[in-house]
Design a protein around this motif. Structure first.
Motif, PDB file in Angstrom:
ATOM      1  N   LYS A  67       0.785  -1.274   0.070  1.00  0.00           N
ATOM      2  CA  LYS A  67      -0.005  -0.132   0.020  1.00  0.00           C
ATOM      3  C   LYS A  67       0.878   1.510   0.033  1.00  0.00           C
ATOM      4  O   LYS A  67       0.220   2.228   0.184  1.00  0.00           O
ATOM      5  CB  LYS A  67      -1.005   0.121   1.316  1.00  0.00           C
ATOM      6  N   LYS A  68       1.895   1.257  -0.272  1.00  0.00           N
ATOM      7  CA  LYS A  68       3.065   2.268  -0.338  1.00  0.00           C
ATOM      8  C   LYS A  68       3.604   2.403  -1.496  1.00  0.00           C
ATOM      9  O   LYS A  68       3.869   3.182  -2.173  1.00  0.00           O
ATOM     10  CB  LYS A  68       3.939   2.226   0.742  1.00  0.00           C
ATOM     11  N   VAL A  69       4.098   1.311  -2.295  1.00  0.00           N
ATOM     12  CA  VAL A  69       4.831   1.364  -3.636  1.00  0.00           C
ATOM     13  C   VAL A  69       3.950   0.477  -4.205  1.00  0.00           C
ATOM     14  O   VAL A  69       3.589  -0.620  -4.140  1.00  0.00           O
ATOM     15  CB  VAL A  69       6.257   0.500  -3.458  1.00  0.00           C
ATOM     16  N   TRP A  70       3.186   1.184  -5.463  1.00  0.00           N
ATOM     17  CA  TRP A  70       2.459   0.633  -6.233  1.00  0.00           C
ATOM     18  C   TRP A  70       3.028  -0.120  -7.407  1.00  0.00           C
ATOM     19  O   TRP A  70       3.930   0.245  -8.155  1.00  0.00           O
ATOM     20  CB  TRP A  70       1.164   1.619  -6.625  1.00  0.00           C
ATOM     21  N   ILE A  71       2.893  -1.727  -7.650  1.00  0.00           N
ATOM     22  CA  ILE A  71       3.438  -2.447  -8.708  1.00  0.00           C
ATOM     23  C   ILE A  71       2.197  -2.813  -9.469  1.00  0.00           C
ATOM     24  O   ILE A  71       1.068  -3.087  -9.135  1.00  0.00           O
ATOM     25  CB  ILE A  71       3.892  -3.849  -7.993  1.00  0.00           C
ATOM     26  N   ALA A  72       2.782  -2.793 -10.949  1.00  0.00           N
ATOM     27  CA  ALA A  72       1.805  -3.011 -11.946  1.00  0.00           C
ATOM     28  C   ALA A  72       2.542  -4.088 -12.793  1.00  0.00           C
ATOM     29  O   ALA A  72       3.473  -4.257 -12.759  1.00  0.00           O
ATOM     30  CB  ALA A  72       1.336  -1.697 -12.654  1.00  0.00           C
ATOM     31  N   ALA A  73       1.426  -4.566 -13.697  1.00  0.00           N
ATOM     32  CA  ALA A  73       2.090  -5.857 -14.821  1.00  0.00           C
ATOM     33  C   ALA A  73       3.036  -5.099 -15.657  1.00  0.00           C
ATOM     34  O   ALA A  73       2.820  -3.836 -16.065  1.00  0.00           O
ATOM     35  CB  ALA A  73       0.934  -6.205 -15.404  1.00  0.00           C
ATOM     36  N   GLY A  74       3.979  -5.542 -15.664  1.00  0.00           N
ATOM     37  CA  GLY A  74       5.339  -5.136 -16.581  1.00  0.00           C
ATOM     38  C   GLY A  74       6.409  -4.492 -15.885  1.00  0.00           C
ATOM     39  O   GLY A  74       7.493  -4.165 -16.250  1.00  0.00           O
ATOM     40  N   ASP A  75       6.152  -4.096 -14.803  1.00  0.00           N
ATOM     41  CA  ASP A  75       7.221  -3.373 -14.044  1.00  0.00           C
ATOM     42  C   ASP A  75       8.668  -4.455 -13.641  1.00  0.00           C
ATOM     43  O   ASP A  75       8.284  -5.566 -13.381  1.00  0.00           O
ATOM     44  CB  ASP A  75       6.949  -2.805 -12.544  1.00  0.00           C
ATOM     45  N   ILE A  76       9.684  -3.899 -13.475  1.00  0.00           N
ATOM     46  CA  ILE A  76      10.889  -4.705 -13.190  1.00  0.00           C
ATOM     47  C   ILE A  76      11.048  -4.390 -11.448  1.00  0.00           C
ATOM     48  O   ILE A  76      11.046  -3.290 -11.148  1.00  0.00           O
ATOM     49  CB  ILE A  76      12.117  -3.912 -13.909  1.00  0.00           C
ATOM     50  N   ILE A  77      11.117  -5.590 -10.984  1.00  0.00           N
ATOM     51  CA  ILE A  77      11.325  -5.647  -9.598  1.00  0.00           C
ATOM     52  C   ILE A  77      12.627  -6.672  -9.370  1.00  0.00           C
ATOM     53  O   ILE A  77      13.199  -7.364  -9.962  1.00  0.00           O
ATOM     54  CB  ILE A  77      10.094  -6.302  -8.911  1.00  0.00           C
ATOM     55  N   LEU A  78      12.976  -6.445  -7.816  1.00  0.00           N
ATOM     56  CA  LEU A  78      14.125  -7.299  -7.253  1.00  0.00           C
ATOM     57  C   LEU A  78      13.347  -8.224  -6.387  1.00  0.00           C
ATOM     58  O   LEU A  78      12.781  -7.822  -5.487  1.00  0.00           O
ATOM     59  CB  LEU A  78      15.037  -6.485  -6.642  1.00  0.00           C
ATOM     60  N   VAL A  79      13.797  -9.672  -6.433  1.00  0.00           N
ATOM     61  CA  VAL A  79      13.078 -10.493  -5.638  1.00  0.00           C
ATOM     62  C   VAL A  79      13.943 -11.191  -4.916  1.00  0.00           C
ATOM     63  O   VAL A  79      15.097 -11.558  -5.299  1.00  0.00           O
ATOM     64  CB  VAL A  79      12.010 -11.618  -6.368  1.00  0.00           C
ATOM     65  N   GLY A  80      13.876 -11.730  -3.645  1.00  0.00           N
ATOM     66  CA  GLY A  80      14.489 -12.625  -2.922  1.00  0.00           C
ATOM     67  C   GLY A  80      13.934 -13.825  -3.037  1.00  0.00           C
ATOM     68  O   GLY A  80      12.991 -14.310  -2.623  1.00  0.00           O
ATOM     69  N   LEU A  81      14.944 -14.837  -3.383  1.00  0.00           N
ATOM     70  CA  LEU A  81      14.735 -16.121  -3.506  1.00  0.00           C
ATOM     71  C   LEU A  81      14.547 -16.960  -2.296  1.00  0.00           C
ATOM     72  O   LEU A  81      15.456 -16.548  -1.236  1.00  0.00           O
ATOM     73  CB  LEU A  81      15.553 -16.846  -4.460  1.00  0.00           C
TER      74      LEU A  81
END
Length: 145
Positions: A67-81
């Motif tokens: 609810k602070k950073v809005w993520i949409a389809a197509g965005d580049i993100i960093l994920v922790g495995l």
């Protein structure tokens, strides 16, 4: 009735993230992390993302971003495995469009990755035959109408 002791209402609280537009340092991936592109949002703080290593993972948006950073389809993100679940990951960071372009320029993202840059970027990147989307009328056709 009790007197209001706060500093303002919901509109004041909404304006808290105005300072986020400042330039921030570019964060690169470390061990146990991977770049990914969001395929679709699933709701309940989750999304489906295609990681750069070719694996499709179910990603959980961490509480600090929820609810602070809005993520949409197509965005580049960093994920922790996750060590114990290969098909799931946790969203650590969302890259802004200019940061994603820098990652691609540095060679961190493969050249085949299509960056989602909103409505303005999508029109230019589609194809050069942009005239196919419009209907051309002759002057005679206009007179008939």
């Amino acid at each position: 009735m009790p007197k209001n002791k706060g500093k303002g209402g919901k509109n004041r609280k909404r304006g808290k993230n105005e300072a986020d537009d400042e330039k921030r340092e570019l964060v690169f991936k470390e061990d146990g992390q991977e770049y990914a592109q969001v395929l679709r949002m699933l709701g309940n703080g989750r999304c489906e993302a295609m990681c750069i290593d070719g694996t499709k993972r179910l990603c959980h948006i961490r509480g600090k971003m929820h609810k602070k950073v809005w993520i949409a389809a197509g965005d580049i993100i960093l994920v922790g495995l996750r060590d114990y679940q290969d098909d799931k990951a946790d969203v650590i960071l969302k890259y802004m469009p200019d940061e994603a372009r820098l990652l691609k320029a540095y060679g961190e993202l493969p050249e085949s990755t299509r960056l989602n840059e909103g409505i303005a970027g999508g029109i230019d990147d589609e194809d050069d035959g942009a005239g196919d989307n419009y209907i051309e009328f002759e002057d005679e056709d206009i007179d008939k109408i």
